[in-house]
Design an enzyme around this catalytic site. Structure first.
Site, PDB file in Angstrom:
ATOM      1  N   ASP A  81       4.890   2.340   5.677  1.00 58.32           N
ATOM      2  CA  ASP A  81       5.428   1.018   6.021  1.00 58.32           C
ATOM      3  C   ASP A  81       6.685   1.190   6.885  1.00 58.32           C
ATOM      4  OD1 ASP A  81       5.683  -1.782   5.857  1.00 58.32           O
ATOM      5  OD2 ASP A  81       6.980  -1.647   4.075  1.00 58.32           O
ATOM      6  N   GLU A 133       4.364  -2.948  15.604  1.00 57.31           N
ATOM      7  CA  GLU A 133       5.018  -4.262  15.508  1.00 57.31           C
ATOM      8  C   GLU A 133       5.494  -4.699  16.879  1.00 57.31           C
ATOM      9  OE1 GLU A 133       7.789  -4.851  12.255  1.00 57.31           O
ATOM     10  OE2 GLU A 133       9.129  -6.061  13.499  1.00 57.31           O
ATOM     11  N   ALA A 209       5.720 -11.397   3.273  1.00 58.70           N
ATOM     12  CA  ALA A 209       4.897 -12.470   2.686  1.00 58.70           C
ATOM     13  C   ALA A 209       5.341 -12.892   1.288  1.00 58.70           C
ATOM     14  CB  ALA A 209       3.437 -12.059   2.670  1.00 58.70           C
TER      15      ALA A 209
HETATM   16  P1  13P Z   1       8.548  -8.838   1.373  1.00 62.23           P
HETATM   17  O1  13P Z   1       9.528  -7.959   0.679  1.00 62.23           O
HETATM   18  O2  13P Z   1       9.158 -10.113   1.849  1.00 62.23           O
HETATM   19  O3  13P Z   1       7.314  -9.029   0.574  1.00 62.23           O
HETATM   20  O4  13P Z   1       8.103  -8.050   2.711  1.00 62.23           O
HETATM   21  C1  13P Z   1       7.383  -6.863   2.565  1.00 62.23           C
HETATM   22  C2  13P Z   1       7.069  -6.223   3.871  1.00 62.23           C
HETATM   23  O5  13P Z   1       6.909  -6.862   4.892  1.00 62.23           O
HETATM   24  C3  13P Z   1       6.929  -4.755   3.883  1.00 62.23           C
HETATM   25  O6  13P Z   1       6.647  -4.276   5.162  1.00 62.23           O
HETATM   26  O1  G3H Z   2       9.934  -4.105   4.779  1.00 63.50           O
HETATM   27  C1  G3H Z   2      10.575  -3.432   4.001  1.00 63.50           C
HETATM   28  C2  G3H Z   2       9.948  -3.077   2.704  1.00 63.50           C
HETATM   29  O2  G3H Z   2      10.095  -4.129   1.781  1.00 63.50           O
HETATM   30  C3  G3H Z   2      10.490  -1.772   2.193  1.00 63.50           C
HETATM   31  O3  G3H Z   2      11.831  -1.878   1.872  1.00 63.50           O
HETATM   32  O4  G3H Z   2      13.032   0.064   2.870  1.00 63.50           O
HETATM   33  O5  G3H Z   2      13.863  -1.032   0.771  1.00 63.50           O
HETATM   34  O6  G3H Z   2      11.778   0.358   0.737  1.00 63.50           O
HETATM   35  P1  G3H Z   2      12.684  -0.551   1.552  1.00 63.50           P
HETATM   36 ZN    ZN Z   3       7.614  -5.380   6.697  1.00 60.63          ZN
HETATM   37 NA    NA Z   4       9.723 -12.451   2.173  1.00 52.37          NA
END
Ligand code: 13P
Ligand code: G3H
Ligand code: ZN
Ligand code: NA
Length: 283
Positions: A81, A133, A209
Site C-alpha cells: 500500500d 495513483e 474509504a
Molecule cells: P482509510 O484509513 O481512510 O480507510 O484509508 C485507507 C487507505 O486508503 C489505505 O491506502
Molecule cells: O493510506 C495509509 C494507510 O492507512 C496506511 O497508513 O502508513 O500509518 O500504515 P500507515
Molecule cells: Zn490510501
Molecule cells: Na477515510
C-alpha cells in the site's frame, strides 16, 4: 490461495463488484481479514504499508500473510500500500508480494509516469500486478478549501495518457475521499468517477474509504470502483474492543485473551464491508 492482484480485480471488473483491500501489520489483523473472507466466500486483498513493513519487519509480515493466504480457501493477494520508495518496492518483489502500489502522486505527471513505468517493467515479468495513483488522495487533517481539494482530483484525460504510457493494471483516483477519520461527510465526485471509468474501463481503486457512508460506497461500486481500501475502520474497531475488554477484565494479562476480542471485532467489520462491496460469494 495466494494469487495476483490482477487475477482478483479483473474478475471484479467483469462482474461489477468491488473487493476489499484491508491494511494489516500483525497476525491478529491478518487472521481477522482472512477468516471473514472465508466465511463470506469472498476474494480479498491484504495490504501492508511501508510503515507497517517497518513495524513488523518485512520477512515477518510476508511470512504471516503468505502462509495464511496459501492455506485460505479463497483467493488472497498480498499488496504493498502506497509504496513511495523504489527500494521498498524491490524488497516486496523479492519477498513474495503479488501486487504493488507505486504512489508517485507527489511527483509531476512526467516523473510519475517514468518511475511507475519502470516498476511495471520489472513487476510484470514476475507476475506481480501494479497499482498507481494519479491525483492526490490526501488526509482529512489537511487544511484545504473545496477549490484546493478539487485541484488535486484526478483529471480524466490525464488518466488515459497515464495508463497508456505506464501499463498499470489498476488506478487509484482522487474523487474526494481522504485517509483517516472524516470531520464532516465526504462529498464524492461521482461524475468524475463515471467519466474516468468510461474512458479507462479498467479496475479503479478507491482509497480512504473508512467513514464513507454505505450509499456512497454502493454508488461508487455501481460506477466502476473495484478495489476499496479500508484501514481506519479496522483500527477503530480494534481500539474500542480492546479498551472495553480491558475495562471489563482489568486483571487479565494473557495477550492471547486480550487480543481475542479486538480480533473478533475487526473480523465483523471486514465481513460487513465485504457484503457492502458486493464481493460476498464471489470466491
Ligand atoms: P482509510 O484509513 O481512510 O480507510 O484509508 C485507507 C487507505 O486508503 C489505505 O491506502
Ligand atoms: O493510506 C495509509 C494507510 O492507512 C496506511 O497508513 O502508513 O500509518 O500504515 P500507515
Ligand atoms: Zn490510501
Ligand atoms: Na477515510
Amino acid at each position: 490461495m495466494l494469487v495476483s492482484g490482477k487475477e482478483i480485480l479483473q474478475k471484479a471488473n467483469e462482474g461489477g463488484y468491488a473487493v476489499g483491500a484491508f491494511n494489516t501489520s500483525n497476525l491478529e489483523i491478518t487472521q481477522a481479514i482472512i477468516e471473514a473472507a472465508e466465511e463470506e466466500k469472498a476474494p480479498v486483498i491484504i495490504q501492508v504499508s511501508m510503515s507497517a513493513i517497518k513495524y513488523a519487519g518485512i520477512e515477518n509480515i510476508a511470512a504471516i500473510v503468505i502462509t495464511a493466504a496459501k492455506n485460505a480457501s479463497v483467493p488472497v493477494a498480498l499488496h504493498l500500500d502506497h509504496g513511495t520508495d523504489f527500494n521498498v518496492v524491490m524488497q516486496c518483489l523479492r519477498n513474495g508480494w503479488t501486487s504493488i502500489m507505486f504512489d508517485g502522486s507527489k511527483y509531476p505527471f512526467e516523473e510519475n509516469v517514468a518511475i511507475t513505468k519502470n516498476i511495471v517493467n520489472i513487476a510484470h515479468p514476475m507476475g506481480v500486478s501494479v497499482e498507481a495513483e494519479l491525483g492526490k488522495i490526501g488526509g482529512t487533517e489537511d487544511h484545504i478549501t473545496v477549490d484546493e481539494r478539487e485541484a488535486t482530483m484526478t483529471d480524466p484525460d490525464e488518466a488515459v495518457r497515464f495508463v497508456e504510457q505506464t501499463g498499470v493494471d489498476y488506478l487509484a483516483i482522487a474523487i474526494g475521499t481522504a485517509h483517516g477519520v472524516y470531520k464532516g461527510e465526504p462529498k464524492l465526485d461521482f461524475d468524475r468517477l463515471q467519466k474516468i471509468k468510461s474512458l479507462l474501463k479498467m479496475p479503479i481503486v478507491l482509497h480512504g474509504a473508512s467513514g464513507v457512508p454505505e450509499e456512497s460506497i454502493v454508488k461508487a461500486v455501481k460506477l466502476g470502483v473495484n478495489k476499496i481500501n479500508i484501514d481506519t475502520d479496522l483500527r477503530q474497531a480494534f481500539d474500542s474492543a480492546i479498551r472495553s475488554y480491558l475495562n471489563e477484565n482489568p486483571n487479565q494479562y494473557d495477550p492471547r485473551k486480550i487480543l481475542a476480542a479486538p480480533r473478533e471485532a475487526m473480523k465483523k467489520v471486514v465481513a460487513q464491508k465485504i457484503r457492502m462491496f458486493g464481493s460476498s460469494g464471489k470466491a
